[in-house]
Design a protein around this motif. Structure first.
Motif: not given
Length: 223
Positions: A176-183
């Motif tokens: 998800s966008n949130q997971e990509i941002a965190k990574k």
């Protein structure tokens, strides 16, 4: 407000199993079930769910016909396909008809929950194992394309920045966008900006089409 879900599958035992899994989530509400495609459309029309979990092989109307009819009626429901179907061309037609989630029935329960949340948030979700089945033939066809079109397509890919390629690869992994941002240690707004640029550069309109493009052009390589 809970996420309202209808489950459409002609196997009652499978419907009950999915319902049991989803009932563990406090923000999920399974508001209806359907045993065939016509009943699925009826339930969507009358219950107005947010999500329709839809089997491909259904009596009366199959998953492709259901998805097409819902799209033609501009139904706001988001369709997630749950399938064991191994006919790539058939499921690709379902994709083209407007479904936004694509999962195999042998996935872990947690992956189903994750997919529902992602799709409800307005994003698409393709599980990589399913994508491998669907697009293996497309990859083989891509290798046979003429040299000149291949060069033109490569030039299109070269316009992507290194960071955009990273984002596209992570989309292909189902993040998800949130997971990509965190990574990638970015803000979600920055990720959205990258997605906007990616869509424009490769001439697609959503995450699903971007993943299809990435798989076809080997930007995302599936095991």
């Amino acid at each position: 407000m809970p996420i309202r879900i209808v489950i459409a599958d002609d196997h009652a035992l499978l419907r009950q199993g999915i319902k049991n899994v989803l009932s563990l989530e406090p923000d999920f509400d399974v508001i209806g079930e359907a045993a065939d495609g016509a009943e699925a459309i009826y339930k969507v029309d009358n219950l107005k769910p947010d999500i329709l979990l839809l089997d491909v092989n259904m009596p009366r109307l199959n998953g492709l016909e259901v998805t097409k009819q819902l799209k033609q009626a501009s139904a706001p429901v988001k369709v997630i396909i749950l399938t064991m179907h191994d006919d790539e061309s058939y499921v690709l037609e379902v994709i083209k008809s407007g479904a936004v989630g694509y999962l195999l029935k042998d996935i872990e329960p947690g992956m189903l929950v994750k997919a529902i949340r992602i799709v409800f948030a307005g994003q698409s979700f393709i599980y990589p194992t399913l994508a491998q089945r669907l697009f293996g033939e497309l990859s083989r066809q891509e290798e046979k394309r003429l040299e000149v079109p291949q060069m033109l397509e490569r030039r299109k890919e070269e316009r992507l920045t290194y960071r955009e390629v990273e984002v596209l690869q992570l989309i292909g992994q189902g993040m998800s966008n949130q997971e990509i941002a965190k990574k990638l240690y970015l803000s979600e707004k920055t990720v959205k900006n990258h997605l906007t640029n990616i869509f424009r550069k490769i001439n697609v309109v959503d995450r699903t089409q971007a993943v299809l493009y990435a798989i076809k052009h080997k930007i995302v390589v599936l095991d």
